[in-house]
Design a protein around this motif. Sequence first.
Motif, short mmCIF file in Angstrom:
data_model
loop_
_atom_site.label_atom_id
_atom_site.label_comp_id
_atom_site.label_asym_id
_atom_site.label_seq_id
_atom_site.Cartn_x
_atom_site.Cartn_y
_atom_site.Cartn_z
N LEU A 189 -3.67 -2.45 5.65
CA LEU A 189 -3.44 -1.92 4.30
C LEU A 189 -3.85 -2.94 3.24
CD1 LEU A 189 0.07 -0.29 4.86
CD2 LEU A 189 -2.19 0.73 5.15
N PRO A 190 -4.04 -2.52 2.00
CA PRO A 190 -4.45 -3.45 0.94
C PRO A 190 -3.51 -4.66 0.88
CG PRO A 190 -4.64 -1.20 0.15
CD PRO A 190 -4.01 -1.12 1.51
N ASP A 191 -4.12 -5.86 0.96
CA ASP A 191 -3.40 -7.14 0.85
C ASP A 191 -2.33 -7.30 1.92
OD1 ASP A 191 -4.80 -7.97 -1.55
OD2 ASP A 191 -3.59 -6.51 -2.64
N GLN A 192 -2.45 -6.61 3.04
CA GLN A 192 -1.44 -6.70 4.09
C GLN A 192 -1.64 -7.98 4.92
OE1 GLN A 192 -1.55 -3.86 7.45
NE2 GLN A 192 0.59 -3.39 6.99
N THR A 193 -0.55 -8.68 5.18
CA THR A 193 -0.58 -9.85 6.05
C THR A 193 -0.17 -9.45 7.46
OG1 THR A 193 1.74 -10.42 5.65
CG2 THR A 193 0.09 -11.32 4.10
N LEU A 194 -0.35 -10.37 8.41
CA LEU A 194 0.10 -10.13 9.77
C LEU A 194 1.61 -9.86 9.80
CD1 LEU A 194 -0.26 -10.12 12.85
CD2 LEU A 194 -0.09 -12.61 12.81
N ASP A 195 2.37 -10.65 9.06
CA ASP A 195 3.82 -10.46 9.04
C ASP A 195 4.20 -9.09 8.47
OD1 ASP A 195 4.31 -12.90 10.16
OD2 ASP A 195 4.75 -13.92 8.27
N ASP A 196 3.47 -8.67 7.41
CA ASP A 196 3.72 -7.34 6.84
C ASP A 196 3.52 -6.25 7.90
OD1 ASP A 196 4.19 -8.32 4.28
OD2 ASP A 196 2.12 -8.01 3.61
N ALA A 197 2.39 -6.33 8.60
CA ALA A 197 2.04 -5.29 9.58
C ALA A 197 3.05 -5.26 10.72
CB ALA A 197 0.64 -5.54 10.12
N LEU A 198 3.45 -6.43 11.21
CA LEU A 198 4.40 -6.46 12.32
C LEU A 198 5.80 -6.04 11.88
CD1 LEU A 198 3.31 -9.67 14.27
CD2 LEU A 198 2.72 -7.28 14.70
N LEU A 217 -6.33 1.62 8.48
CA LEU A 217 -6.84 2.29 7.29
C LEU A 217 -8.34 2.05 7.17
CD1 LEU A 217 -6.53 3.67 4.48
CD2 LEU A 217 -6.04 1.40 3.55
N THR A 218 -9.09 3.11 6.99
CA THR A 218 -10.53 3.00 6.74
C THR A 218 -10.85 3.73 5.44
OG1 THR A 218 -10.96 4.98 8.10
CG2 THR A 218 -11.15 2.84 9.19
N LEU A 219 -11.88 3.28 4.78
CA LEU A 219 -12.30 3.89 3.52
C LEU A 219 -13.30 5.00 3.83
CD1 LEU A 219 -12.72 0.71 1.27
CD2 LEU A 219 -10.65 2.03 1.79
N ASN A 227 -14.27 5.39 -3.87
CA ASN A 227 -14.88 5.16 -5.19
C ASN A 227 -14.26 3.97 -5.91
OD1 ASN A 227 -16.66 7.45 -5.11
ND2 ASN A 227 -14.87 8.76 -5.41
N GLN A 228 -13.00 3.67 -5.60
CA GLN A 228 -12.31 2.53 -6.20
C GLN A 228 -11.66 1.72 -5.08
OE1 GLN A 228 -9.57 4.04 -9.23
NE2 GLN A 228 -10.96 5.74 -9.64
N PRO A 229 -12.47 1.00 -4.29
CA PRO A 229 -11.94 0.37 -3.07
C PRO A 229 -10.93 -0.73 -3.35
CG PRO A 229 -14.23 -0.25 -3.47
CD PRO A 229 -13.92 0.82 -4.44
N PRO A 230 -9.80 -0.68 -2.66
CA PRO A 230 -8.82 -1.75 -2.77
C PRO A 230 -9.26 -2.96 -1.94
CG PRO A 230 -8.08 -0.16 -1.17
CD PRO A 230 -9.37 0.37 -1.74
N THR A 231 -8.56 -4.07 -2.09
CA THR A 231 -8.85 -5.27 -1.30
C THR A 231 -8.16 -5.16 0.05
OG1 THR A 231 -9.00 -6.59 -3.31
CG2 THR A 231 -8.71 -7.77 -1.24
#
Length: 400
Positions: A189-198, A217-219, A227-231
Amino acid sequence: MTIESSASPLIFGGAQSPRAALPVLPPLALYIHIPWCVRKCPYCDFNSHTASPVLPEQEYVDALLADLDQDLHAVYGRELSSIFFGGGTPSLFSAEALGRLLKGVEQRIAFASDIEITLEANPGTFEQEKFRAYRALGINRLSIGIQSFQEEKLKVLGRIHNGDEAVRAAGMARQAGFDNFNLDLMHGLPDQTLDDALSDLRQAIALKPTHLSWYQLTLEPNTVFWNQPPTLPEDDALWDIQEAGQALLAEHGYAQYEVSAYAQPGRPARHNLNYWSFGDFIGIGAGAHGKLSHPDGRIVRTWKTRLPKDYLNPAKSFKAGEKALTNEELPFEFLMNALRLTEGVEARLYPERTGMPLESLAEGRREAEQSGLLQVEPSRLAATMRGQLFLNDLLQTFLT
């Protein structure tokens, strides 16, 4: 159902084909598309549309049953092994409407005694209040769209529920009598870290679902995110998330059986297994797709009128188009599904479900085995671990 036929081999491109009539038709499933959502999410490329304050439930159920009537010729006496309500958000429909629909379906096609009936639902409180009524209809599996438990991630994804509602949804599903339910969860996900995901994954596991769909997540084109891609996380970070998440799921007894599907023992989604093993499915509803085999060897893909207003228009046809698969297309069509399964499929399914001899895959199998993408296993068609990582490369070896 077993079919006896002496039909001649089919002819394509001026040359005689070894493809013949199908001696056994595959299992049959039903996909029902309900296209409305409370709000369209920015990552979503499915055929979903923002709901009006009052949904046309009665008219849509009438249309669904009329649509089904037009596909009954392809049932050939088979029972329905599974039904899947997808969307959109099918749980926006009342239990009364879904009950009338299920009754109408069963009047037209017999249900298997152990039929799996899945309904996609969201964690909003309004929908949770309906869970018990859905269970009373015979719906015996829920697929709950969580995506994340973290407030900032849910906000970015455009979800209308919060983390607490997501947690409560699983408990309410169990209280309503659902002992079999899936949680949908995204990573990368946008700006997701490993800790966030786990953290998300641990919370999902703690809710003890029987099945987890955990996917990146894929665009996709024609979405807000395209059209407005997140990081999004870098590739190295995505790989770390994938490896750590798979290890965590395995540690807690969730076996990976497909690219993004994990289940407790005996709990894989039977409806999706039917897709991936090249079974048949009728698709009804706005934009629904189907795949239907016929005893004479024809295998036909169908698709229905996409926009709800057109689907509900009596002057327009439910069916937008259909295409009979050619011999040249069948190897890729079969394998792009079967090779998603981590254990693949028994090789005998290829001739049984395509009418093509197993030898027609011989050249591609040799190339894929030599490349280390396909297991050297005469009785199975299964990707190696490397083949699962590079599935597109593996499938390319079977294109003619």
